[in-house]
Write an enzyme that holds these catalytic residues in place. Structure first.
Site, PDB file in Angstrom:
ATOM      1  N   HIS A 170       2.803  -3.587  12.733  1.00 17.58           N
ATOM      2  CA  HIS A 170       1.665  -2.807  12.232  1.00 17.58           C
ATOM      3  C   HIS A 170       0.369  -3.304  12.883  1.00 17.58           C
ATOM      4  O   HIS A 170      -0.519  -2.525  13.211  1.00 17.58           O
ATOM      5  CB  HIS A 170       1.602  -2.938  10.704  1.00 17.58           C
ATOM      6  CG  HIS A 170       0.821  -1.854  10.037  1.00 17.58           C
ATOM      7  ND1 HIS A 170       0.545  -1.870   8.684  1.00 17.58           N
ATOM      8  CD2 HIS A 170       0.239  -0.725  10.522  1.00 17.58           C
ATOM      9  CE1 HIS A 170      -0.174  -0.785   8.394  1.00 17.58           C
ATOM     10  NE2 HIS A 170      -0.366  -0.086   9.470  1.00 17.58           N
ATOM     11  N   ASP A 182      -0.193  -7.475   9.509  1.00 16.31           N
ATOM     12  CA  ASP A 182       1.230  -7.665   9.264  1.00 16.31           C
ATOM     13  C   ASP A 182       2.081  -7.190  10.448  1.00 16.31           C
ATOM     14  O   ASP A 182       1.636  -6.320  11.192  1.00 16.31           O
ATOM     15  CB  ASP A 182       1.632  -6.928   7.957  1.00 16.31           C
ATOM     16  CG  ASP A 182       1.396  -5.415   8.019  1.00 16.31           C
ATOM     17  OD1 ASP A 182       0.255  -4.986   8.261  1.00 16.31           O
ATOM     18  OD2 ASP A 182       2.384  -4.669   7.830  1.00 16.31           O
ATOM     19  N   HIS A 236       6.546  -4.023   9.321  1.00 18.49           N
ATOM     20  CA  HIS A 236       5.462  -4.392   8.405  1.00 18.49           C
ATOM     21  C   HIS A 236       5.878  -5.606   7.574  1.00 18.49           C
ATOM     22  O   HIS A 236       7.053  -5.930   7.454  1.00 18.49           O
ATOM     23  CB  HIS A 236       5.189  -3.269   7.394  1.00 18.49           C
ATOM     24  CG  HIS A 236       4.775  -1.966   7.955  1.00 18.49           C
ATOM     25  ND1 HIS A 236       3.465  -1.550   7.965  1.00 18.49           N
ATOM     26  CD2 HIS A 236       5.489  -0.946   8.487  1.00 18.49           C
ATOM     27  CE1 HIS A 236       3.393  -0.318   8.489  1.00 18.49           C
ATOM     28  NE2 HIS A 236       4.601   0.060   8.807  1.00 18.49           N
ATOM     29  N   GLU A 275       9.483  -2.258   6.162  1.00 24.36           N
ATOM     30  CA  GLU A 275       8.734  -3.343   5.526  1.00 24.36           C
ATOM     31  C   GLU A 275       9.653  -4.541   5.326  1.00 24.36           C
ATOM     32  O   GLU A 275      10.803  -4.393   4.898  1.00 24.36           O
ATOM     33  CB  GLU A 275       8.224  -2.913   4.140  1.00 24.36           C
ATOM     34  CG  GLU A 275       7.295  -1.717   4.137  1.00 24.36           C
ATOM     35  CD  GLU A 275       5.835  -2.098   4.338  1.00 24.36           C
ATOM     36  OE1 GLU A 275       5.535  -3.303   4.507  1.00 24.36           O
ATOM     37  OE2 GLU A 275       4.998  -1.173   4.323  1.00 24.36           O
TER      38      GLU A 275
HETATM   39 ZN    ZN Z   1       1.805  -2.665   7.314  1.00 19.37          ZN
END
Ligand code: ZN
Length: 181
Positions: A157, A167, A36, A118
């Site tokens: 994602h 993303d 992400h 992330e």
């Molecule tokens: Zn995401």
């Protein structure tokens, strides 16, 4: 840096526990890695807003965008910040709430069987070299700990929620990650 197989914690990461997780339906099925991108406020880096967002402590008065998202209960297993710092919110063995409505290879609810990482960033801005270095290192550890996560099962994602999520965006260099695996 290593993953403790009993706790599911990454030694070397700063631990910032999130309440936004629950048990996986099949704890033995961890077979997808989802990459992400996130920045809070959007396209601004630094600060503590991501930690606050994932721990349900975001202040809605601080930014108009925070007002929109502050009631969401979400998390990810790990964040790699612009300076390479690693922050872990959820143990890898638990079900973090990062993917939302999603599908991979015919299976829905990707949170059930995935790990979410992330990168602090934005779709159109290049990610930092140190973020690739850390992501490569962490991905190798994750693959050692969870061998079902093969190269073909490392996705964005955007790939599991097309039309809804973009993303980590076109700025993310997939070849750079894959070259190290
Ligand atoms: Zn995401």
């Amino acid at each position: 840096m290593q993953i403790d197989p009993h706790t599911g914690l990454l030694q070397g990461a700063r631990q910032c526990p999130s309440p936004n997780y629950n048990a996986r339906p099949d704890p033995g099925d961890i077979s997808l890695l989802v990459i992400h991108g996130i920045s809070l406020p959007p396209q601004q880096f630094g600060g503590d807003a991501i930690d606050r967002f994932f721990t349900n402590c975001l202040d809605p008065a601080q930014h108009p965008y925070f007002r929109e998202i502050c009631d969401l209960q979400v998390s990810a297993h790990l964040l790699i910040r612009r300076n390479g710092e690693l922050v872990q919110y959820v143990p890898f063995g638990e079900r973090a709430w990062h993917a939302g409505d999603s599908q991979f290879a015919g299976r829905t609810n990707c949170n059930d069987f995935s790990i979410g990482i992330e990168l602090e960033g934005s779709d159109e801005l290049p990610y930092e070299p140190v973020q690739y270095q850390q992501l490569q290192a962490v991905t190798r550890l994750v693959q050692q700990a969870y061998p079902a996560i093969t190269r073909e099962r490392i996705v964005g994602h955007c790939d599991i929620a097309p039309g809804r999520k973009t993303d980590p965006g076109p700025a993310f260099d997939w070849a750079r990650l894959m070259a190290a695996l």
